[in-house]
Scaffold this active site. Structure first.
Site, PDB file in Angstrom:
ATOM      1  N   GLU A   1      -2.137  -5.786  15.280  1.00  0.00           N
ATOM      2  CA  GLU A   1      -2.162  -6.792  14.225  1.00  0.00           C
ATOM      3  C   GLU A   1      -2.143  -8.048  15.053  1.00  0.00           C
ATOM      4  O   GLU A   1      -1.308  -8.626  15.666  1.00  0.00           O
ATOM      5  CB  GLU A   1      -0.994  -6.702  13.665  1.00  0.00           C
ATOM      6  CG  GLU A   1      -0.539  -5.470  13.076  1.00  0.00           C
ATOM      7  CD  GLU A   1      -1.278  -5.431  11.446  1.00  0.00           C
ATOM      8  OE1 GLU A   1      -1.956  -6.273  11.141  1.00  0.00           O
ATOM      9  OE2 GLU A   1      -1.426  -4.194  10.901  1.00  0.00           O
TER      10      GLU A   1
ATOM     11  N   CYS B   1       0.419 -15.913  11.292  1.00  0.00           N
ATOM     12  CA  CYS B   1      -1.094 -15.509  11.472  1.00  0.00           C
ATOM     13  C   CYS B   1      -1.816 -15.360  10.226  1.00  0.00           C
ATOM     14  O   CYS B   1      -3.099 -15.432  10.470  1.00  0.00           O
ATOM     15  CB  CYS B   1      -0.763 -14.076  11.691  1.00  0.00           C
ATOM     16  SG  CYS B   1       0.349 -13.022  10.632  1.00  0.00           S
TER      17      CYS B   1
HETATM   18  P1  NDP Z   1       1.724 -12.790  22.288  1.00  0.00           P
HETATM   19  O1  NDP Z   1       0.162 -12.111  22.214  1.00  0.00           O
HETATM   20  O2  NDP Z   1       1.738 -13.798  23.373  1.00  0.00           O
HETATM   21  O3  NDP Z   1       2.773 -11.821  22.360  1.00  0.00           O
HETATM   22  C1  NDP Z   1       2.871 -10.629  21.562  1.00  0.00           C
HETATM   23  C2  NDP Z   1       3.964  -9.773  22.241  1.00  0.00           C
HETATM   24  O4  NDP Z   1       3.312  -8.953  23.202  1.00  0.00           O
HETATM   25  C3  NDP Z   1       5.267 -10.386  22.728  1.00  0.00           C
HETATM   26  O5  NDP Z   1       6.161  -9.718  22.564  1.00  0.00           O
HETATM   27  C4  NDP Z   1       4.851 -10.584  24.331  1.00  0.00           C
HETATM   28  O6  NDP Z   1       5.981 -10.481  25.019  1.00  0.00           O
HETATM   29  C5  NDP Z   1       4.080  -9.181  24.356  1.00  0.00           C
HETATM   30  N1  NDP Z   1       3.187  -9.189  25.721  1.00  0.00           N
HETATM   31  C6  NDP Z   1       2.900 -10.195  26.264  1.00  0.00           C
HETATM   32  N2  NDP Z   1       2.060  -9.520  27.393  1.00  0.00           N
HETATM   33  C7  NDP Z   1       2.005  -8.370  27.190  1.00  0.00           C
HETATM   34  C8  NDP Z   1       1.402  -7.132  28.117  1.00  0.00           C
HETATM   35  N3  NDP Z   1       0.627  -7.430  29.205  1.00  0.00           N
HETATM   36  N4  NDP Z   1       1.717  -6.043  27.679  1.00  0.00           N
HETATM   37  C9  NDP Z   1       2.364  -5.716  26.666  1.00  0.00           C
HETATM   38  N5  NDP Z   1       2.948  -6.677  25.594  1.00  0.00           N
HETATM   39  C10 NDP Z   1       2.834  -8.125  26.187  1.00  0.00           C
HETATM   40  O7  NDP Z   1       1.781 -13.444  20.951  1.00  0.00           O
HETATM   41  P2  NDP Z   1       2.838 -14.526  20.396  1.00  0.00           P
HETATM   42  O8  NDP Z   1       4.175 -13.915  20.693  1.00  0.00           O
HETATM   43  O9  NDP Z   1       2.532 -15.867  20.827  1.00  0.00           O
HETATM   44  O10 NDP Z   1       2.421 -14.261  18.768  1.00  0.00           O
HETATM   45  C11 NDP Z   1       1.510 -15.337  18.130  1.00  0.00           C
HETATM   46  C12 NDP Z   1       0.272 -14.489  17.859  1.00  0.00           C
HETATM   47  O11 NDP Z   1       0.686 -13.221  16.971  1.00  0.00           O
HETATM   48  C13 NDP Z   1      -0.780 -15.246  17.158  1.00  0.00           C
HETATM   49  O12 NDP Z   1      -2.074 -15.132  17.527  1.00  0.00           O
HETATM   50  C14 NDP Z   1      -0.554 -14.724  15.782  1.00  0.00           C
HETATM   51  O13 NDP Z   1      -1.755 -14.914  14.750  1.00  0.00           O
HETATM   52  C15 NDP Z   1      -0.323 -13.359  16.000  1.00  0.00           C
HETATM   53  N6  NDP Z   1       0.358 -12.779  14.901  1.00  0.00           N
HETATM   54  C16 NDP Z   1      -0.291 -11.899  14.038  1.00  0.00           C
HETATM   55  C17 NDP Z   1       0.256 -11.291  12.802  1.00  0.00           C
HETATM   56  C18 NDP Z   1      -0.129 -10.175  12.203  1.00  0.00           C
HETATM   57  O14 NDP Z   1       0.241  -9.247  11.757  1.00  0.00           O
HETATM   58  N7  NDP Z   1      -1.849  -9.765  12.255  1.00  0.00           N
HETATM   59  C19 NDP Z   1       1.725 -11.565  12.459  1.00  0.00           C
HETATM   60  C20 NDP Z   1       2.315 -12.516  13.337  1.00  0.00           C
HETATM   61  C21 NDP Z   1       1.687 -13.079  14.565  1.00  0.00           C
HETATM   62  P3  NDP Z   1       6.518 -11.885  25.420  1.00  0.00           P
HETATM   63  O15 NDP Z   1       6.739 -12.737  24.346  1.00  0.00           O
HETATM   64  O16 NDP Z   1       7.823 -11.698  26.114  1.00  0.00           O
HETATM   65  O17 NDP Z   1       5.482 -12.485  26.652  1.00  0.00           O
END
Ligand code: NDP
Length: 500
Positions: A242, A276
């Site tokens: 997502e 998002c």
């Molecule tokens: P990120 O992609 O930065 O992080 C998402 C999650 O992935 C966090 O828990 C992060 O941990 C984790 N993560 C980071 N690197 C890794 C890795 N290498 N392996 C596994 N997990 C990892 O997104 P954001 O948290 O900044 O969220 C914003 C984004 O989410 C936007 O692009 C938004 O559009 C999208 N989004 C999409 C939705 C949907 O339903 N389509 C709903 C809500 C948001 P950590 O934060 O600890 O680095």
């Protein structure tokens, strides 16, 4: 995130700060591969118990969880506010919107997933065919911080209702919300750790992907989804992705302009644009463009970003996102665009004032890339064909909205997005029976609704022979006579050439 390692043996920890005040609101461990593996091992036992409870008992526990969330909404909203900076009422709204999903998933799991008869054909009429959707086992949920309750629960609740155990790794910006949810679920399901928490940064998320879970439900940016997918590929672990979006709002010449203005403003600026499914681009029919723009700018000037209780939108949660927002605005202006309100000069620390941009070229990052801030680009189109063409030209395909009195359905049908609202924004996620997810760079797989339940299961097909077939096919005793009969039946069934 601040990672400290005070001694060689002490576990690394990180601090979470309130983005509005900078105050430290919590310190959590950065959990490692061994923590992830241990959690998944515990989850295996929990899964055996939880899946054995059956649909009705699980629905009852989920309903009790919904009761706890309802009664303690203010408590949870306070944690959301502290970690993300969003206004308290927005945090409470997010909690409220999750409740319908808890109820729906529990209530409908049996109907969607339980064993059902499947049709049989002429050659197989001696068989009784059925299919059931069985839980995968342990699901790893990796969530973002922008809707730290609603978004991860969209995966967690549906995975649990289907009978899985879950290990949840919230964003490093919202571990306290994750802790709260897991603790409260533990109150209604104290017997086994059916829902567990892992805290940490991206490395912890990667550890969860490598831990042997049966599926990863990832919500976050497209760039991170690609990294997660690469890790999942090592062990053929399936995933739901997502991801981000660059949602459009289309305004037709016969639209209710006031309603469209209110929708664009809210969908673009609420939660400081960190949604998002938030609107980032608006295409307006030339006949109503001037009226729309004038009203939008007037109203955008009234909505203020701040940290006081009167502010309608809060700060940007992630400090580094402010650089992206500033870059998109400055680039748009450098290419001939104009900020009619807000703009790069209206950014102060992590507060970004609502910004309406016009005359921005279609290839500018402000139009093509996810900005994730309180900004809208507004463009005039000659007709709705042009609007659809521009909308579908993007690399994302999460959701969209259409404002039109006479052609709403028709225009919505032509948008290549996973979800679309007609004469409303943010309406589809409030309907638990609708699937939530996108296409293209917005990801794949679905949460919510029947698709969201099936996402966390595997299809278990069964064909039971009720009596011996008239023609035995799957035997070395098959005769030439049988082959001839089969050929005749096949010709009768499929050999007619209707198109001649
Ligand atoms: P990120 O992609 O930065 O992080 C998402 C999650 O992935 C966090 O828990 C992060 O941990 C984790 N993560 C980071 N690197 C890794 C890795 N290498 N392996 C596994 N997990 C990892 O997104 P954001 O948290 O900044 O969220 C914003 C984004 O989410 C936007 O692009 C938004 O559009 C999208 N989004 C999409 C939705 C949907 O339903 N389509 C709903 C809500 C948001 P950590 O934060 O600890 O680095």
């Amino acid at each position: 995130m601040t990672t400290t390692s005070e001694t060689a043996t002490a576990a690394a920890t990180f601090e979470v700060r309130n983005p509005g005040t900078g105050d430290v609101v919590g310190t959590y461990p950065v959990q490692t591969e061994s923590d992830a593996a241990a959690a998944v091992e515990r989850a295996r036992t929990a899964f055996e118990w939880w899946s054995g409870l059956g649909y009705a008992a699980r629905a009852e526990r989920l309903a009790r969880f919904a009761g706890v969330l309802t009664r303690r909404t203010n408590q949870l909203a306070a944690v959301v506010h502290d970690e993300t900076g969003k206004p308290h009422s927005d945090g409470a709204l997010e909690v409220g919107l999750s409740l319908g999903h808890l109820a729906w998933a529990g209530k409908n799991a049996r109907k969607v997933l339980g064993r059902k008869r499947a049709g049989v054909g002429l050659l197989t009429f001696n068989q009784a065919a059925s299919v059931e959707y069985k839980p995968l086992g342990v699901v790893g949920v990796i969530g973002p911080w922008n809707y730290p309750v609603f978004t991860p629960l969209g995966s967690i609740v549906y995975a649990l209702a289907a009978g899985n155990a879950v290990v949840f790794k919230p964003s490093e910006f919202s571990p306290g919300v994750g802790r709260w949810l897991v603790d409260m679920f533990g109150e209604v399901v104290p017997e086994h750790p059916v829902l567990q928490l892992l805290t940490g940064d991206g490395s912890t998320g990667a550890a969860l992907c490598r831990s042997g879970v049966d599926k990863i439900a990832f919500t976050g940016s497209t760039a991170t989804a690609k990294r997660v997918m690469a890790v999942c590929a090592e062990s053929l672990t399936p995933m739901v992705a997502e991801c981000g979006g660059k949602d459009v709002l289309l305004v037709d010449e016969d639209a209710d302009v006031d309603a469209a203005v209110g929708a664009a403003l809210w969908a673009g600026m609420a939660n400081a644009g960190q949604s998002c499914i938030g609107t980032e681009r608006v295409y307006v029919h030339g006949h109503v463009y001037d009226e729309f723009l004038e009203k939008l700018v007037a109203q955008a000037k009234v909505v203020r970003a701040g940290t006081d209780s009167g502010a309608r939108i809060g700060p940007i949660t992630m400090p580094k996102q402010v650089d992206v927002i500033r870059r998109h605005i400055q680039d748009a202006v450098a290419r001939g665009g104009r900020a009619l309100t807000g703009g790069a000069d209206e950014i102060s620390g992590q507060l970004v004032q609502p910004t309406v941009l016009v005359d921005v070229p279609e290839d500018a990052p402000a139009v093509t890339d996810e900005t994730f801030g309180p900004t809208l680009t507004v463009a005039k189109v000659a007709d709705m064909d042009e609007a659809i063409e521009r909308a579908n030209a993007g690399r994302y395909g999460l959701s969209a909205a259409v404002y039109s009195k006479s052609r709403g359905r028709e225009l919505a049908d032509r948008l290549r997005t996973g979800m679309v609202g007609v004469n409303a924004v943010f309406n589809f996620p409030q309907i638990p029976s609708l699937p939530f997810g996108g296409v293209a760079d917005s990801g794949f797989g679905r949460i919510h609704g029947p698709d969201g339940l099936r996402e966390f299961t595997f299809a278990h097909a069964m064909a039971r022979q009720r009596f011996a077939p008239l023609m035995a096919l799957t035997t070395f005793d098959r005769t030439a006579e049988t082959d001839t009969k089969v050929a005749k039946v096949m010709t009768m069934l499929y050999g007619r050439r209707h198109w001649d």
